[in-house]
Design a protein around this motif. Structure first.
Motif, mmCIF file in Angstrom:
data_model
loop_
_atom_site.group_PDB
_atom_site.id
_atom_site.type_symbol
_atom_site.label_atom_id
_atom_site.label_comp_id
_atom_site.label_asym_id
_atom_site.label_seq_id
_atom_site.Cartn_x
_atom_site.Cartn_y
_atom_site.Cartn_z
ATOM 1 N N THR A 1 14.851 27.046 34.391
ATOM 2 C CA THR A 1 14.488 25.633 34.212
ATOM 3 C C THR A 1 13.950 25.378 32.816
ATOM 4 O O THR A 1 14.205 24.317 32.226
ATOM 5 N N ALA B 1 14.654 21.465 38.443
ATOM 6 C CA ALA B 1 13.287 21.082 38.835
ATOM 7 C C ALA B 1 13.247 20.691 40.309
ATOM 8 O O ALA B 1 12.286 21.019 41.027
ATOM 9 N N THR C 1 4.214 21.962 39.839
ATOM 10 C CA THR C 1 5.524 21.529 40.338
ATOM 11 C C THR C 1 5.670 20.020 40.270
ATOM 12 O O THR C 1 6.723 19.494 39.875
ATOM 13 N N VAL D 1 6.228 19.134 36.643
ATOM 14 C CA VAL D 1 7.576 19.542 36.231
ATOM 15 C C VAL D 1 8.599 18.500 36.688
ATOM 16 O O VAL D 1 9.497 18.100 35.934
ATOM 17 N N ALA E 1 10.984 16.202 34.282
ATOM 18 C CA ALA E 1 12.439 16.265 34.430
ATOM 19 C C ALA E 1 13.036 14.913 34.785
ATOM 20 O O ALA E 1 14.185 14.625 34.428
ATOM 21 N N LEU F 1 7.629 22.103 29.872
ATOM 22 C CA LEU F 1 7.884 22.794 31.146
ATOM 23 C C LEU F 1 7.246 24.176 31.156
ATOM 24 O O LEU F 1 6.649 24.583 32.164
#
Length: 537
Positions: free
Chosen positions: A8, A49, A88, A91, A95, A139
């Motif tokens: 990622t 993601a 998370t 992220v 994204a 990220l």
């Protein structure tokens, strides 16, 4: 070992190199190819993601999908990644926003220099490659579980952001825009570099202290476990000094009052898309790091400094909102509004309650979505009229009703209208703050009133009333622009009425953070009366 996290981060990094290496954009067809490749890379990153979020188990281990690759073995440095619920969520936010920023800025890098010049040839490639480079570094920052790796990327993201601010500024800035843009870019870089240098000293100090007790590592999980178990005991004075070193860097990045002055310049002189990257993506690394590193590594010092930080955050809430009310420039108004919102986030982090920290984490995501919608629509408006001054507008809703409507939705979300995503975040922050610091919680509520003033006054002055000269030619949103705004509006409404998926994702990490600082929620001042056999006594 799963390689999903490194993939990622690697995809946008590789995409940045590929985009920069594409044939020079001497024709519109080549420029369109560059943009399409960069957009495709960002969409692929979004898919990865989403796979991280789908693979994450909220009830599982704190860090999941972990991977570690030895880097500098003699100093215990490894390229270690791990996803927790908070990381998370951020992220996913990053994204989602990057492809929308690219679509919004589709023509921002179209060359204005004479055909054949370097700017004409390479401007498009540079712009989109820099956006992908920023995404890759952000990220890594959200996923890094090695303190040194985090520091490297925390600092490295400043370089592409510097060139985005200084090289691709707002075309509506007036005749002095080049000088103002250069000033904003240098100020952004110097402020954040200073914070990073202070943090570097603290990172080295942390390693020395840990090595003296047989914990010669930069691993975040190893250090926090050693601190929790008592294997690593940091002298209180040393812990306070190290905490301040980390916190100073994060407060500059956040940005927190009084270290905020670079933000209005940077956002005001940037393109709308770059301004969104600054406030909705890059600045979130600062508040995220306060949770992950300040509280995790220095729990006692965090509790010691919490009251002072809460007061500074409160000043930021009120100050940012008051200054926003008096702004004459649309983009600087949004910048000062963001300073006020970051005050709420920091308030929630250092209230050290489950509601406060859950609200702060949700605020990071929801502020990113709502401010992106507000700023991008403002950017569409400014590009049509060619002016950032509020006084040059009036009656826009009569000539561009869809643009005006989406601008209103962004403003209502910014003032935390119930039913929109930021309301949930702000409510939790205020509840969590009030339960431990009642006076601060009460004063902070005035930030909501002030937000209503600057958001609604801006709408009234720009969108309502008679159509001003120069506004009659403003066109409504086009299909590409609607494709940018529609997902943001949908997310604002969806997370406003159903935030459960996001709260389920972040709450376990919040609880782990509170346990690291040995904090529990304060007992209610008036507990519910005891019951006997189902009857109140």
């Amino acid at each position: 070992m799963s390689y999903l996290l490194s993939a990622t981060c690697a995809v946008p990094a590789a995409g940045a190199v590929l985009t920069a290496a594409l044939p020079a954009g001497t024709t519109e067809a080549r420029r369109r190819t560059t943009k399409t490749v960069a957009l495709a890379v960002s969409v692929l990153t979004l898919g990865l993601a989403a796979a991280i979020a789908a693979s994450f188990e909220p009830g599982g281990a704190r860090y999941q999908l972990t991977e570690s690759h030895s880097w500098i073995r003699s100093f215990g440095i490894s390229f270690s990644l791990g996803a927790d619920g908070i990381g998370t969520a951020l992220v996913l936010l990053t994204a989602v926003l990057v492809p929308l920023v690219m679509l919004a800025g589709w023509h921002d890098a179209d060359p204005s220099a004479p055909e054949g010049s370097f700017e004409s040839k390479r401007r498009t490639q540079a712009f989109f490659a820099l956006i992908l480079a920023v995404e890759a570094m952000v990220l890594v920052s959200f996923l890094a579980t090695d303190v040194f790796v985090f520091y490297v990327f925390f600092e490295a993201m400043l370089i592409p952001m510097y060139f985005l601010i200084g090289g691709f500024g707002d075309k509506a800035g007036g005749p002095d825009s080049d000088r103002q843009r250069s000033y904003a870019a240098v100020k952004f870089l110097l402020y954040n570099l200073l914070g990073g240098l202070v943090m570097l000293a603290a990172v080295i100090g942390l390693y020395v202290v840990a090595a003296d007790q047989g914990q010669a590592t930069f691993s975040l999980t190893a250090l926090t476990d050693a601190i929790s178990s008592g294997k690593l005991v940091i002298d209180p004075n040393a812990q306070r000094a190290l905490f301040l070193g980390f916190f100073f860097a994060f407060a500059v990045k956040a940005p927190m009052w009084p270290l905020h002055t670079w933000l209005p310049n940077a956002m005001g002189e940037s393109t709308a898309g770059t301004a969104v990257l600054i406030t909705a993506v890059v600045d979130k690394v600062g508040t995220f790091a306060m949770l992950r590193f300040c509280l995790g590594l220095f729990p006692d010092a965090s509790k010691t400094f919490a009251p002072v930080i809460m007061v500074l955050a409160l000043v930021g809430i009120v100050y940012g909102a008051l200054v926003a009310i008096g702004q004459k420039d649309i983009k600087r108004l949004v910048a000062y509004a963001s300073i006020s919102h970051f005050g709420f986030i920091i308030l929630g982090v250092f209230a050290m309650t489950s509601q406060g920290q859950s609200g702060a984490t949700l605020y990071m995501v929801n502020h990113g979505i709502s401010t992106a919608a507000w700023m991008l629509v403002a950017g569409f408006l400014i590009s049509r009229r060619g002016s950032r001054l509020i006084a040059d507008y009036g009656g826009v809703q009569k000539v561009a009703p869809v643009l005006a409507g989406t601008f209103l939705i962004g403003g209502l979300a910014t003032l935390s209208l119930p039913g929109m995503a930021p309301f949930v975040s702000e409510f939790l922050v205020l509840v969590g703050t009030f339960s431990r610091y009642p006076a601060i919680g009460i004063v902070a509520t005035f930030g909501i009133v002030l937000a209503a003033l600057y958001a609604l006054l801006l709408y009234q002055r720009t969108m309502t009333g008679p159509v001003k000269a120069g506004v009659e030619g403003v066109k409504d949103l086009k299909a590409r622009e609607l494709a940018v705004v529609a997902p943001l509006v949908a997310l604002t409404l969806l997370l406003g009425v159903y935030p459960k998926p996001l709260t389920d994702l972040v709450n376990p990490a919040v609880n782990d953070t509170l346990s690291q600082v040995h904090r529990t929620d304060p007992a209610p001042a008036h507990p519910v009366a005891a019951t006997n056999g189902g009857e109140h006594e």
